[in-house]
Design a protein around this motif. Sequence first.
Motif, PDB file in Angstrom:
ATOM      1  N   UNK A 179       4.077  20.918 -31.352  1.00 51.34           N
ATOM      2  CA  UNK A 179       5.265  20.653 -32.145  1.00 51.34           C
ATOM      3  C   UNK A 179       6.151  19.683 -31.361  1.00 51.34           C
ATOM      4  N   UNK A 180       6.372  18.503 -31.916  1.00 55.96           N
ATOM      5  CA  UNK A 180       7.231  17.514 -31.259  1.00 55.96           C
ATOM      6  C   UNK A 180       8.616  17.549 -31.870  1.00 55.96           C
ATOM      7  N   UNK A 181       9.590  18.067 -31.132  1.00 55.35           N
ATOM      8  CA  UNK A 181      10.953  18.243 -31.643  1.00 55.35           C
ATOM      9  C   UNK A 181      11.869  17.210 -31.001  1.00 55.35           C
ATOM     10  N   UNK A 208       4.899  28.238 -27.394  1.00 52.20           N
ATOM     11  CA  UNK A 208       5.418  28.213 -26.030  1.00 52.20           C
ATOM     12  C   UNK A 208       6.125  26.881 -25.798  1.00 52.20           C
ATOM     13  N   UNK A 209       7.372  26.946 -25.415  1.00 53.26           N
ATOM     14  CA  UNK A 209       8.152  25.728 -25.184  1.00 53.26           C
ATOM     15  C   UNK A 209       7.761  25.104 -23.856  1.00 53.26           C
ATOM     16  N   UNK A 241      -2.435  25.426 -20.905  1.00 52.22           N
ATOM     17  CA  UNK A 241      -1.989  26.112 -22.123  1.00 52.22           C
ATOM     18  C   UNK A 241      -2.819  25.696 -23.334  1.00 52.22           C
ATOM     19  N   UNK A 242      -3.124  24.396 -23.438  1.00 47.94           N
ATOM     20  CA  UNK A 242      -3.939  23.921 -24.553  1.00 47.94           C
ATOM     21  C   UNK A 242      -5.379  24.422 -24.446  1.00 47.94           C
ATOM     22  N   UNK A 247      -0.245  27.465 -28.963  1.00 41.67           N
ATOM     23  CA  UNK A 247       0.588  26.482 -29.655  1.00 41.67           C
ATOM     24  C   UNK A 247       1.777  26.177 -28.761  1.00 41.67           C
ATOM     25  N   UNK A 248       2.087  24.905 -28.576  1.00 44.05           N
ATOM     26  CA  UNK A 248       3.187  24.531 -27.697  1.00 44.05           C
ATOM     27  C   UNK A 248       4.187  23.668 -28.457  1.00 44.05           C
TER      28      UNK A 248
END
Length: 406
Positions: A179-181, A208-209, A241-242, A247-248
């Motif tokens: 997720x690109x925020x 996970x941030x 993590x990947x 999910x990050x």
Amino acid sequence: MSSSAGPSNEAYAAKYPLHHSNPTSPSYYYCYSPPPSSVYPLTPAGSKVLLRVSGDDFTAYDQLVVVASSLFFVGGVFWVPAVYAWLVNRYRRIPSHETKRRAIYASLLLTVTAMLVAGPHRRAEFGRRINVRRWRLWKSWMRFFAMEVVADRFDTNNNNNTNSSVRDGLGNNNEPAILGISPHGIFPFGLAFAALTEASAEVFGPFRAVVATATQLLPWVRDVLRWVRAVDASRPSVERSLQQRDRIGLAPGGIAEISQTPSETKEFAIVRKGIFRLAYKYKVPIVPIYCFGSSMLLKRWNIPWLERLGVLLRISLVVFYGKWGLPIPFRQRLLYVMGNPIYPPTNNQPSGATTNGLGVDTDDASSKCVNDMYERYCNELRRIFDRHKESYAKGWEKKSLVILTE
């Protein structure tokens, strides 16, 4: 513009009943057609409101919670070192014959040091035990921001995607994704409140941030990050993590974006290609999300040499301030708009492998795919910005989004 549109309303309503609210908080709505509010303008036709936390319910108690927690967490970078230095100074000034006083201050110093350096309270298990995602203070913050999450459904077939939104597709399972925020802001409130609460997990899915290594220098903040299983921004940690199929979520611009000051006609976002290489390598989609308002929560003093040093050292060196000149954010509505996921090319190769028919690695082919994903992502980010800027606030229709690579 219309607040509800499209032939799929019936299917959406069947899946997510109208005004299905959190029973413990009547100001939370997970819905396709939320009740009217003076805080929220109409959203563009075809978009769907997935989460709405009413800012009309913001109380004096909520204001007190926001102020106190801002000073405690965000301001911790200032007051914790000051308190520690004060204790050390007091200890040194106590005469050697006053053993009791020296013992008291020594025990205080040891306790503070132990809390800052180690202890069972810093483990992720501790966060689960104390239900950190359910803390009431997050509800106060969400009302402070009048937080809203919208899925843009303008082109549900984009990139061969059959899901109409992240909530409909990625959000309902543990499918890995990035997720690109954007934007990062001086303090990444946008990323933080997408990751911290149970309410946001309903729409983004648990993730996970990814946070800067420098957050380890922020007292209390780093503990909360460990409780929610945040990932260090170093490449090995993100790749690990990947590999685990987590999910990050991350701010693509990172701390470099802090130096980009918005104007009356421009907003800025930095998008680096590194995340697309990872997405291609591990065959996960990237979801473009623009968080309107996150660039306006704090202001900074312009000290160029200090900011350049911070970028060089990969830490945030910036003098910032908010309400009353304190580390308390200005009140701004946070509007998250989720675009269509950008999927990497699908083939029969295992994750991380790119070969030609002879089994030879083809770096040129992978670079072309990465560049293609990058262009599609930037175009989608601009599209959702342009589609929703007018619905965010008066005057935003004049703004354009400038995307930088560095």
